[in-house]
Design a protein around this motif. Structure first.
Motif, PDB file in Angstrom:
ATOM      1  N   HIS A  43      -6.599  14.422   5.006  1.00 34.59           N
ATOM      2  CA  HIS A  43      -5.929  15.716   4.849  1.00 34.59           C
ATOM      3  C   HIS A  43      -6.410  16.345   3.547  1.00 34.59           C
ATOM      4  CE1 HIS A  43      -2.812  18.704   4.120  1.00 34.59           C
ATOM      5  NE2 HIS A  43      -2.575  18.664   5.428  1.00 34.59           N
ATOM      6  N   GLU A  45      -5.374  18.595   1.398  1.00 35.48           N
ATOM      7  CA  GLU A  45      -4.511  18.748   0.227  1.00 35.48           C
ATOM      8  C   GLU A  45      -3.642  17.524  -0.064  1.00 35.48           C
ATOM      9  OE1 GLU A  45      -5.107  21.211  -1.731  1.00 35.48           O
ATOM     10  OE2 GLU A  45      -6.419  22.165  -0.265  1.00 35.48           O
ATOM     11  N   ASP A  46      -3.033  16.961   0.979  1.00 34.32           N
ATOM     12  CA  ASP A  46      -2.061  15.887   0.780  1.00 34.32           C
ATOM     13  C   ASP A  46      -2.671  14.484   0.747  1.00 34.32           C
ATOM     14  OD1 ASP A  46      -0.151  17.904   0.881  1.00 34.32           O
ATOM     15  OD2 ASP A  46       0.226  17.602   3.021  1.00 34.32           O
ATOM     16  N   GLY A  47      -3.902  14.354   1.225  1.00 35.57           N
ATOM     17  CA  GLY A  47      -4.476  13.030   1.349  1.00 35.57           C
ATOM     18  C   GLY A  47      -3.944  12.355   2.602  1.00 35.57           C
ATOM     19  N   THR A  48      -4.404  11.138   2.840  1.00 34.48           N
ATOM     20  CA  THR A  48      -4.021  10.383   4.032  1.00 34.48           C
ATOM     21  C   THR A  48      -3.806   8.935   3.636  1.00 34.48           C
ATOM     22  OG1 THR A  48      -5.336  11.875   5.406  1.00 34.48           O
ATOM     23  CG2 THR A  48      -4.791   9.742   6.369  1.00 34.48           C
ATOM     24  N   ASN A  82       1.067   5.619  -2.693  1.00 33.78           N
ATOM     25  CA  ASN A  82       1.761   6.429  -1.695  1.00 33.78           C
ATOM     26  C   ASN A  82       3.213   6.616  -2.122  1.00 33.78           C
ATOM     27  OD1 ASN A  82       2.984   7.514   0.568  1.00 33.78           O
ATOM     28  ND2 ASN A  82       1.923   6.194   2.016  1.00 33.78           N
ATOM     29  N   GLU A  84       5.650   7.742  -0.482  1.00 33.79           N
ATOM     30  CA  GLU A  84       6.552   7.405   0.625  1.00 33.79           C
ATOM     31  C   GLU A  84       6.702   5.895   0.794  1.00 33.79           C
ATOM     32  OE1 GLU A  84       7.520  10.103   3.035  1.00 33.79           O
ATOM     33  OE2 GLU A  84       6.857  11.342   1.370  1.00 33.79           O
ATOM     34  N   MET A  90      -2.655   6.171  -0.906  1.00 34.17           N
ATOM     35  CA  MET A  90      -3.114   7.440  -0.336  1.00 34.17           C
ATOM     36  C   MET A  90      -4.569   7.636  -0.747  1.00 34.17           C
ATOM     37  SD  MET A  90      -0.590   8.872   1.285  1.00 34.17           S
ATOM     38  CE  MET A  90      -0.923  10.616   1.423  1.00 34.17           C
ATOM     39  N   LYS A  92      -7.254  10.399  -1.371  1.00 27.88           N
ATOM     40  CA  LYS A  92      -7.279  11.839  -1.641  1.00 27.88           C
ATOM     41  C   LYS A  92      -8.697  12.295  -1.980  1.00 27.88           C
ATOM     42  CE  LYS A  92      -2.528  12.576  -2.796  1.00 27.88           C
ATOM     43  NZ  LYS A  92      -1.648  13.424  -3.574  1.00 27.88           N
TER      44      LYS A  92
END
Length: 151
Positions: A43, A45-48, A82, A84, A90, A92
């Motif tokens: 992603h 902007e948000d990374g994955t 991350n 979450e 993540m 990025k």
């Protein structure tokens, strides 16, 4: 049976030609097709989450780890905890990674647009229907079903 008239041969030969074409383009930017695929899967902007990348791309964890390490060394990505889930990481994009992602995206659009300009909409629809059917039959394990029932 003429191997050039088998579905699997045509799929494999076509994919190998596409992969070679993309690898040649990626090499012009000091990259590989696999790296470009990773850039397009993260992603912007948000990374994955790193744990989501492998399954998303159909890639083994060992292969993905090697590619991510190389991309990190080149300055295209960085890792961040991350928020979450503190156990995962993540992935990025750096600014350089975002630039490379745009280049990769441009090559994908260029390929798709050029192929679309060379075939009819009807032929393209047929191609997508056939590949969807092949994927469905494989996912449903129907192709070799009768062989397994005989045993």
């Amino acid at each position: 049976m003429d191997k050039n008239r088998t579905i699997d041969h045509q799929l494999r030969a076509t994919w190998q030609a596409v992969a070679k074409m993309y690898n040649e383009q990626a090499a012009n930017h000091g990259s590989t097709m696999a790296m470009a695929f990773v850039l397009l899967s993260i992603h912007k902007e948000d990374g994955t989450p790193s744990t989501a990348l492998g399954p998303m791309m159909g890639m083994e964890p060992t292969s993905l780890s090697r590619i991510l390490k190389s991309m990190e060394d080149k300055g295209a990505i960085y890792r961040e905890k991350n928020p979450e889930d503190g156990r995962s990481v993540m992935i990025k994009l750096t600014e350089y990674g975002k630039q490379m992602r745009e280049i990769s995206k441009g090559h994908v659009y260029q390929f798709n647009d050029f192929v679309k300009s060379q075939v009819t909409e009807n032929d393209l629809d047929g191609f997508f229907k056939v590949t969807a059917t092949i994927n469905k039959l494989i996912a449903e394990k129907k192709i070799f079903e009768s062989i397994h029932q005989e045993k």
